[in-house]
Motif scaffolding. Structure first.
Motif, PDB file in Angstrom:
ATOM      1  N   LEU A 185      15.032 -73.645 -10.509  1.00 27.21           N
ATOM      2  CA  LEU A 185      14.912 -74.909  -9.793  1.00 27.21           C
ATOM      3  C   LEU A 185      15.857 -75.956 -10.373  1.00 27.21           C
ATOM      4  O   LEU A 185      16.169 -75.952 -11.567  1.00 27.21           O
ATOM      5  N   SER A 186      16.291 -76.851  -9.518  1.00 30.99           N
ATOM      6  CA  SER A 186      17.114 -77.979  -9.965  1.00 30.99           C
ATOM      7  C   SER A 186      16.237 -78.959 -10.748  1.00 30.99           C
ATOM      8  O   SER A 186      15.000 -78.839 -10.764  1.00 30.99           O
ATOM      9  N   ASP A 187      16.857 -79.935 -11.369  1.00 34.83           N
ATOM     10  CA  ASP A 187      16.087 -80.921 -12.137  1.00 34.83           C
ATOM     11  C   ASP A 187      15.053 -81.619 -11.261  1.00 34.83           C
ATOM     12  O   ASP A 187      13.892 -81.787 -11.663  1.00 34.83           O
ATOM     13  N   LYS A 188      15.464 -82.041 -10.084  1.00 35.36           N
ATOM     14  CA  LYS A 188      14.552 -82.733  -9.166  1.00 35.36           C
ATOM     15  C   LYS A 188      13.439 -81.800  -8.706  1.00 35.36           C
ATOM     16  O   LYS A 188      12.253 -82.177  -8.689  1.00 35.36           O
ATOM     17  N   GLU A 189      13.804 -80.578  -8.319  1.00 32.83           N
ATOM     18  CA  GLU A 189      12.805 -79.595  -7.870  1.00 32.83           C
ATOM     19  C   GLU A 189      11.831 -79.253  -8.996  1.00 32.83           C
ATOM     20  O   GLU A 189      10.625 -79.099  -8.769  1.00 32.83           O
ATOM     21  N   ARG A 190      12.366 -79.155 -10.215  1.00 26.02           N
ATOM     22  CA  ARG A 190      11.529 -78.790 -11.360  1.00 26.02           C
ATOM     23  C   ARG A 190      10.500 -79.871 -11.649  1.00 26.02           C
ATOM     24  O   ARG A 190       9.335 -79.591 -11.942  1.00 26.02           O
ATOM     25  N   LYS A 191      10.932 -81.136 -11.563  1.00 24.90           N
ATOM     26  CA  LYS A 191       9.984 -82.230 -11.800  1.00 24.90           C
ATOM     27  C   LYS A 191       8.879 -82.226 -10.764  1.00 24.90           C
ATOM     28  O   LYS A 191       7.691 -82.376 -11.087  1.00 24.90           O
ATOM     29  N   GLU A 192       9.246 -82.039  -9.496  1.00 23.07           N
ATOM     30  CA  GLU A 192       8.238 -81.985  -8.438  1.00 23.07           C
ATOM     31  C   GLU A 192       7.306 -80.794  -8.626  1.00 23.07           C
ATOM     32  O   GLU A 192       6.097 -80.889  -8.383  1.00 23.07           O
ATOM     33  N   PHE A 193       7.874 -79.689  -9.071  1.00 22.89           N
ATOM     34  CA  PHE A 193       7.079 -78.480  -9.316  1.00 22.89           C
ATOM     35  C   PHE A 193       6.017 -78.749 -10.383  1.00 22.89           C
ATOM     36  O   PHE A 193       4.829 -78.488 -10.172  1.00 22.89           O
ATOM     37  N   TYR A 194       6.443 -79.281 -11.530  1.00 25.56           N
ATOM     38  CA  TYR A 194       5.488 -79.521 -12.612  1.00 25.56           C
ATOM     39  C   TYR A 194       4.512 -80.650 -12.266  1.00 25.56           C
ATOM     40  O   TYR A 194       3.348 -80.625 -12.706  1.00 25.56           O
ATOM     41  N   ASP A 195       4.954 -81.635 -11.484  1.00 27.18           N
ATOM     42  CA  ASP A 195       4.048 -82.707 -11.057  1.00 27.18           C
ATOM     43  C   ASP A 195       2.904 -82.157 -10.217  1.00 27.18           C
ATOM     44  O   ASP A 195       1.804 -82.727 -10.197  1.00 27.18           O
ATOM     45  N   THR A 196       3.154 -81.049  -9.528  1.00 27.89           N
ATOM     46  CA  THR A 196       2.115 -80.394  -8.730  1.00 27.89           C
ATOM     47  C   THR A 196       1.323 -79.389  -9.555  1.00 27.89           C
ATOM     48  O   THR A 196       0.090 -79.353  -9.510  1.00 27.89           O
ATOM     49  N   MET A 197       2.023 -78.560 -10.323  1.00 29.90           N
ATOM     50  CA  MET A 197       1.388 -77.423 -10.985  1.00 29.90           C
ATOM     51  C   MET A 197       0.519 -77.797 -12.183  1.00 29.90           C
ATOM     52  O   MET A 197      -0.541 -77.194 -12.399  1.00 29.90           O
ATOM     53  N   LEU A 198       0.937 -78.769 -12.962  1.00 31.67           N
ATOM     54  CA  LEU A 198       0.149 -79.101 -14.152  1.00 31.67           C
ATOM     55  C   LEU A 198      -1.239 -79.646 -13.797  1.00 31.67           C
ATOM     56  O   LEU A 198      -2.243 -79.177 -14.346  1.00 31.67           O
ATOM     57  N   PRO A 199      -1.352 -80.608 -12.861  1.00 35.12           N
ATOM     58  CA  PRO A 199      -2.697 -81.032 -12.444  1.00 35.12           C
ATOM     59  C   PRO A 199      -3.492 -79.911 -11.790  1.00 35.12           C
ATOM     60  O   PRO A 199      -4.715 -79.825 -11.960  1.00 35.12           O
ATOM     61  N   LEU A 200      -2.791 -79.044 -11.025  1.00 36.27           N
ATOM     62  CA  LEU A 200      -3.471 -77.919 -10.375  1.00 36.27           C
ATOM     63  C   LEU A 200      -4.086 -76.981 -11.408  1.00 36.27           C
ATOM     64  O   LEU A 200      -5.241 -76.551 -11.273  1.00 36.27           O
ATOM     65  N   MET A 201      -3.327 -76.659 -12.447  1.00 40.65           N
ATOM     66  CA  MET A 201      -3.842 -75.780 -13.499  1.00 40.65           C
ATOM     67  C   MET A 201      -4.995 -76.434 -14.252  1.00 40.65           C
ATOM     68  O   MET A 201      -6.017 -75.793 -14.534  1.00 40.65           O
ATOM     69  N   LYS A 202      -4.849 -77.707 -14.586  1.00 44.52           N
ATOM     70  CA  LYS A 202      -5.898 -78.411 -15.319  1.00 44.52           C
ATOM     71  C   LYS A 202      -7.191 -78.480 -14.514  1.00 44.52           C
ATOM     72  O   LYS A 202      -8.284 -78.220 -15.035  1.00 44.52           O
ATOM     73  N   GLU A 203      -7.063 -78.804 -13.245  1.00 48.68           N
ATOM     74  CA  GLU A 203      -8.231 -78.910 -12.368  1.00 48.68           C
ATOM     75  C   GLU A 203      -8.967 -77.581 -12.252  1.00 48.68           C
ATOM     76  O   GLU A 203     -10.208 -77.530 -12.331  1.00 48.68           O
ATOM     77  N   ASN A 204      -8.227 -76.501 -12.106  1.00 47.72           N
ATOM     78  CA  ASN A 204      -8.873 -75.218 -11.858  1.00 47.72           C
ATOM     79  C   ASN A 204      -9.364 -74.535 -13.128  1.00 47.72           C
ATOM     80  O   ASN A 204     -10.348 -73.796 -13.079  1.00 47.72           O
ATOM     81  N   LEU A 205      -8.720 -74.801 -14.259  1.00 47.48           N
ATOM     82  CA  LEU A 205      -9.277 -74.303 -15.509  1.00 47.48           C
ATOM     83  C   LEU A 205     -10.591 -75.019 -15.807  1.00 47.48           C
ATOM     84  O   LEU A 205     -11.557 -74.399 -16.266  1.00 47.48           O
ATOM     85  N   SER A 206     -10.635 -76.296 -15.519  1.00 51.45           N
ATOM     86  CA  SER A 206     -11.872 -77.067 -15.695  1.00 51.45           C
ATOM     87  C   SER A 206     -12.962 -76.544 -14.761  1.00 51.45           C
ATOM     88  O   SER A 206     -14.132 -76.449 -15.153  1.00 51.45           O
TER      89      SER A 206
END
Length: 256
Positions: A185-206
Motif C-alpha cells: 500500500l502507498s503511504d496514504k492507503e496504509r494510513k487509511e488501512f491502519y486507521d480502520t484495522m487497529l480499532p477493528l482488532m481492538k474492538e473484536n479482541l475485547s
C-alpha cells in the motif's frame, strides 16, 4: 490475470463467511484442497511425478495426523512406501559417510553450545523435518491470495467496506496482513488501512474477551439461570483469535 480473478471469489466468500478470521477460512479451504489433491479420488498419489514431489519435501507431523484422519489408507500407504524408500536411501548414504570423531561436543540438550563439528546425521534429519509438501503448497497459494486481497482492497471501495464489517482477524493472520500492507500500500492507503484495522482488532479482541469472561461467570451458581449470551463457543473462538485455526472443527475426511 486469470489466476488473480479466480482468487477473488474465495476471498469474497471468506469475507462473507469469515467468523473470527477471514484468512483462517481461506487457509483452511486451501489446506483441504491440497489434502484432496494428495489423497482424494483424483488419485494423485498413484502418479509417480506427484509422489516424487511429495517424497522430496515429505510431510510435517501435523499434516501426517491430518492425512491419517483423512481416511484413505491405501493412498497413505502408497505415499509412505516411496517416502520411506527415499529415507532409507538417504539414510544409507548418511550412515556410510558419517564420521563420529568429527562431531565434537556442541553441548547437551540443556547445556551451552561449544565449538565443534556438526553432526551430519542431525543435519540430515533437520533438513528432512524442515519441509512439508502441504505446508509449502498452502503457503504459496496463501501468498497469492494475499496479493489479490490487497489489489481488491486498493481498487474496490465496497470491498474495503466489507472488510471493515468483519470481526477482525486472528493475531497470526493480522501480522501477515500488516506485513502485506507495509509492502503493497502507498503511504496514504496504509494510513487509511491502519486507521480502520487497529480499532477493528481492538474492538473484536475485547468482544471475545467479554464472551470468555461471561462463560466463566455462567459457572457461578448465581448465574445458572442467566442467558449464555454469545459465550457458548467462546473457548474455541478465543483460541482462534490468539493463534488461528478453529479447534472445534472436525477433521477433513475423504468424501465417500
Amino acid at each position: 490475470m486469470l489466476k488473480e480473478q479466480l482468487h477473488t471469489i474465495p476471498i469474497s466468500d471468506a469475507m462473507a463467511n469469515a467468523g473470527e478470521c477471514p484468512f483462517c477460512y481461506i487457509e483452511r479451504k486451501t489446506e483441504e484442497h491440497m489434502m484432496d489433491f494428495v489423497l482424494g479420488h483424483g488419485a494423485s498419489y498413484m502418479e509417480a511425478d506427484i509422489r516424487d514431489m511429495t517424497d522430496k519435501e515429505g510431510f510435517c507431523r501435523a499434516h501426517f495426523k491430518k492425512m491419517f484422519d483423512y481416511g484413505n489408507s491405501l493412498g497413505n500407504a502408497w505415499i509412505l512406501k516411496t517416502l520411506l524408500h527415499r529415507h532409507m536411501d538417504e539414510m544409507d548414504k548418511e550412515f556410510k559417510n558419517f564420521q563420529p570423531e568429527s562431531c565434537g561436543k556442541k553441548g547437551g540438550l540443556f547445556g551451552k553450545k561449544t565449538a565443534g563439528g556438526s553432526n551430519s546425521i542431525v543435519d540430515w534429519i533437520d533438513r528432512r523435518e524442515s519441509t512439508c509438501f502441504i505446508c509449502t503448497s498452502v503457503r504459496n497459494t496463501f501468498q497469492a491470495y494475499m496479493k489479490t486481497f490487497f489489489n481488491m482492497y486498493k481498487k474496490d471501495a465496497d470491498f474495503r467496506a466489507q472488510v471493515a464489517q468483519t470481526k477482525g482477524f486472528c493475531l497470526d493472520h493480522f501480522k501477515v496482513l500488516c506485513e502485506g500492507a507495509d509492502e503493497m500500500l502507498s503511504d496514504k492507503e496504509r494510513k487509511e488501512f491502519y486507521d480502520t484495522m487497529l480499532p477493528l482488532m481492538k474492538e473484536n479482541l475485547s468482544r471475545v474477551y467479554e464472551d470468555v469472561a461471561w462463560f466463566i461467570e455462567k459457572y457461578d451458581y448465581k448465574n445458572r439461570d442467566a442467558d449464555w449470551k454469545n459465550s457458548k463457543d467462546a473457548i474455541q473462538r478465543g483460541m482462534q483469535k490468539l493463534r488461528g485455526g478453529d479447534p472445534s472443527l472436525a477433521p477433513h475426511v475423504l468424501k465417500k
